[in-house]
Every structure is written in structure tokens, then in C-alpha cells.
Design an enzyme around this catalytic site. Sequence first.
Site, PDB file in Angstrom:
ATOM      1  CG  HIS A  58      -2.612  -4.108   7.418  1.00 18.71           C
ATOM      2  ND1 HIS A  58      -2.238  -2.982   6.736  1.00 18.71           N
ATOM      3  CD2 HIS A  58      -3.218  -4.922   6.505  1.00 18.71           C
ATOM      4  CE1 HIS A  58      -2.573  -3.105   5.458  1.00 18.71           C
ATOM      5  NE2 HIS A  58      -3.185  -4.265   5.297  1.00 18.71           N
TER       6      HIS A  58
ATOM      7  NE  ARG B 198      -8.223  -6.985  -7.405  1.00 15.92           N
ATOM      8  CZ  ARG B 198      -7.384  -6.476  -8.310  1.00 15.92           C
ATOM      9  NH1 ARG B 198      -6.401  -5.675  -7.918  1.00 15.92           N
ATOM     10  NH2 ARG B 198      -7.493  -6.778  -9.586  1.00 15.92           N
TER      11      ARG B 198
ATOM     12  NE  ARG C 189      -1.044  -6.222  -6.875  1.00 17.09           N
ATOM     13  CZ  ARG C 189      -2.213  -5.732  -6.482  1.00 17.09           C
ATOM     14  NH1 ARG C 189      -3.016  -5.138  -7.340  1.00 17.09           N
ATOM     15  NH2 ARG C 189      -2.591  -5.823  -5.210  1.00 17.09           N
TER      16      ARG C 189
ATOM     17  CG  HIS D 182      -1.010  -3.941   0.923  1.00  9.67           C
ATOM     18  ND1 HIS D 182      -2.059  -3.233   0.376  1.00  9.67           N
ATOM     19  CD2 HIS D 182      -1.437  -4.321   2.156  1.00  9.67           C
ATOM     20  CE1 HIS D 182      -3.067  -3.192   1.223  1.00  9.67           C
ATOM     21  NE2 HIS D 182      -2.712  -3.838   2.312  1.00  9.67           N
TER      22      HIS D 182
ATOM     23  CD  GLU E 177      -2.343  -9.702   0.417  1.00  9.33           C
ATOM     24  OE1 GLU E 177      -3.314 -10.212   1.005  1.00  9.33           O
ATOM     25  OE2 GLU E 177      -2.316  -8.506   0.069  1.00  9.33           O
TER      26      GLU E 177
ATOM     27  CG  HIS F 272       0.100  -9.073   3.575  1.00 12.32           C
ATOM     28  ND1 HIS F 272      -0.707  -9.646   4.533  1.00 12.32           N
ATOM     29  CD2 HIS F 272      -0.658  -8.113   2.960  1.00 12.32           C
ATOM     30  CE1 HIS F 272      -1.889  -9.066   4.502  1.00 12.32           C
ATOM     31  NE2 HIS F 272      -1.891  -8.135   3.568  1.00 12.32           N
TER      32      HIS F 272
ATOM     33  CG  ASP G 136      -5.366  -7.552   5.785  1.00 15.49           C
ATOM     34  OD1 ASP G 136      -5.868  -6.512   5.333  1.00 15.49           O
ATOM     35  OD2 ASP G 136      -4.769  -8.365   5.072  1.00 15.49           O
TER      36      ASP G 136
END
Length: 456
Positions: A62, A85, A217, A241, A244, A278, A329
Site C-alpha cells: 500500500h 488530510r 465514503r 481502505h 481506518e 487498515h 502507505d
Amino acid sequence: MSLTAQTYWAEHAWLNGVVEPSVIIGTAADGRITAVRTGVPAPPPGSVALRGLTVPGLANVHSHAFHRALRGTVQVGSGTFWTWREIMYQFAAGLTPDSYFDLARAVYAEMALAGVTAVGEFHYVHHAPGGARYDDANAMGEALIRAAAEAGIRITLLDTCYLSSDIGKRGRGVAPNRHQLRFSDGSAESWAERVSALADADHGSHARIGAAIHSVRAVPAAELRTVAQWAQDRAAPLHVHLSEQTAENDSCRSVHGVTPTRLLADHGVLGPRTTAVHATHLSAEDIALLGGSSTGVCMCPTTERDLADGIGPAKRLQDAGSRLSLGSDSHAVIDLLEEARAMELDERLRTRARGHWTASQLLRAATEQGHASLGWTEAGRIEEGGLADLTTIALDSVRTAGPVPRLGAETAVFAATNADVRHTVVAGRHIVRDGTHQLVPDVPTALSDAVAALRT
């Protein structure tokens, strides 16, 4: 890649869970292993000596290559995943096909120096800022594939469907925000059309194309099956994902009345070719669904610690039937040995007990099981007919000196770091020799220049 036959002599080699001394590994021009012989006391004439412990090449399952530019920036001060983010979006906004190639080439070269021979690139920066398509709709993905070739490693480009900014009150998704417009194809059907063109192109033997669902999402429930069906029709890896953050679980339950894992199961996403990334915040039913469907799970301990995500139930997932693999990641560090070690040590912290996995089991997660997750089932083992991808770890550094060689696996997992990787071989080609990358001679400068270009 221009390949020729080569014979390697490994001072010690990890063969099917056992460390053997003095091993000949023959490779052919097609990049496969032709012979494995033990008990050869000295390097034969014309062979290349690999001093240390040679293991199958490491698989970084990942990766978000552009996150490497955040290193040293997002570690300043406090915050949450959500504040992290926002900074990530700022760096994503500056990417072009050319700048992404430069950065990814340097990042993949850093991976090669860390013993990584194959990367799973979870790729969602598809279009220009604002969402306009490049003349070549897959220009960004093609840049990543070329970058891996020039860095000398294999890549599974996990082209990611990313359509919405949140689940929305009725589960139909909320329109992407201004940062996310360049991630979106508008619909899963449009995503499938674009990625099909990418998958049908000839990228050479180092690259394969898989699929990814960014998260529940970012892909509305009604669109999930389209992505899953595309991967199934092409027998391609499918990554997602999963859970997480607890906020993802709360939103999914509020709107759909089920956990994200159950939503994925109900829409045909789970299965042996699927890997959940995750899987940190799971219910007992979630664990049973993932394990019972043989869905793999990729743990990314350094990122999960860096973002304060939590410790996932890796042991319970494995016991339920999930194959475990590892990824770096966000690239807070790129060190698959640390990821392997961290999975065991985090579980020790969580349970206050030791010995959940042996060193060999952790190495399998970093090698064979990781490659399987990326669709390279012929890699990850040192055996005749397998891909000639090798990583050699020094047993005489300040970290690894001392234990007897037969404990090399334990030394590699519980003491070594990426700095101890001495050689990396991909398809029989010596990519890293004595700690020096043969294709990108000055990796630190390449990284510095590529990151600086995004900061201007």
C-alpha cells in the site's frame, strides 16, 4: 528491462522458512529462477556474491507515492487524520504528470534501496486540478508506471475509484470538494471506461493493473458493484481502505444501518482477490466476514501510528482466515522490516503478551503474502520457476552483528532496518548493489528536488 542470465551466490538464504548457508540462485534472461542449490561453500567463478541474508524481494502493498512529500511536515504539532488530510490535499493540488513522475521515480528508488521489489500504488490523482481530463486520460497513471520502470521495481497500479466527499444523508454521496475534483471520474462507469483503456495498454512485464475503491465514503453504495465487477471480470486485485477511522463507521451505520465491512460484503466487494487496507476499527462480525470470505488485509503500522489511527486486530483477522500483508502507505518511513516488526510489537502492546507471530510468519507477510495481494503469485519465494526478485540484508552492521546466522530471520525482522539492505535484485537484475542504486545514482538529491518542486 534488458535482462541476461546471472548466477548469484547467497551467503545465507531464507528458503521456505529456513535459513540455509551457501546457496546458489540461478536466474534466466526471462527474469525467473532456474536453480536453487544449497551447500556451495564459495561463490563459483562468474557468480555475484550476496553477503548477508537473502530473502525474497519485499512487497510494499500500500503506497501513495506523493505522500512522501509530506514527510517532516505533517509531523509538526498536533492534529488528527482529518487535519493531516487538509495538508495532503495541498500537495496533491501541485501534481502534474511530469512532477509526479519525478517524485514517484525517486520514491520507488528509495523503496528499492529498502529492499522493496514490488509496490502496490493506490492511485487516485487522475485528472488536472478542477477535474479537467488530460489529453491522455491516464497520463498520471502512466507516469507512475514509467517511474517504477526507471527505478527498477515492479508495480501493481491500483487505479482507484473516488467519486464523493462523504456518504451523504441518503447514501448517494456528497459531491467532491474542490481538492477532490481531480480524483473523480464522475461515475463508476466512467471510471471503468478509463481504467479499461489503461489496462488494455502494453506497459511491459514490470507492471500490472488492479482496481481500488477508495472507501465507502468516496464510492456510493450503488457504485460499489461496478468496481467489484470490473476487477472480477479481469481477475485483477481489488483493494479498499476500510474502517481506518471511527467516523467512517459511524457515518456508514447512520446512513446504511450496517458497518462498512457489511456494506462491502453486501455489494460483492469481498473475496480472495480483495485486500482491505487498515481494517483498524472492526466488530466481531466484520472480522468474521473478512476472514470467512478470504479477504486479505494490509496493515500499515507506521502510518497508523503516525496518524493516531489505532491498532487493528491483525491476529484475530489472520485467525479468521485473512491473509496479512504490509504497506508503508503515507511513507512516514519506507521500511518493510519495520512494518513487519511493528505488527508484532503493536499486538504486544495491545495484549500485553509476546509471540503472536514468528519471524518467518512476519517475513511471509512482507514477501509471499504481499505479492499475492498485488497479483504477483509467482513471486515471494526463492524457488525454481519463481520470479528472480531478491533482497539481501546485512548481518554484520551495528544493528545485526552478533546472533548466529541461523537466527538471521529473527535478526532481520526484530533488529534490521532499511539501512541494512545491501542488495536488491528484480527479475535477476541487480538494481541495488552494495547499498547503491544502479539506475538512480543519487536518490537523496532526486527526492529533495522532486519534493522542493511541489513546495514552490
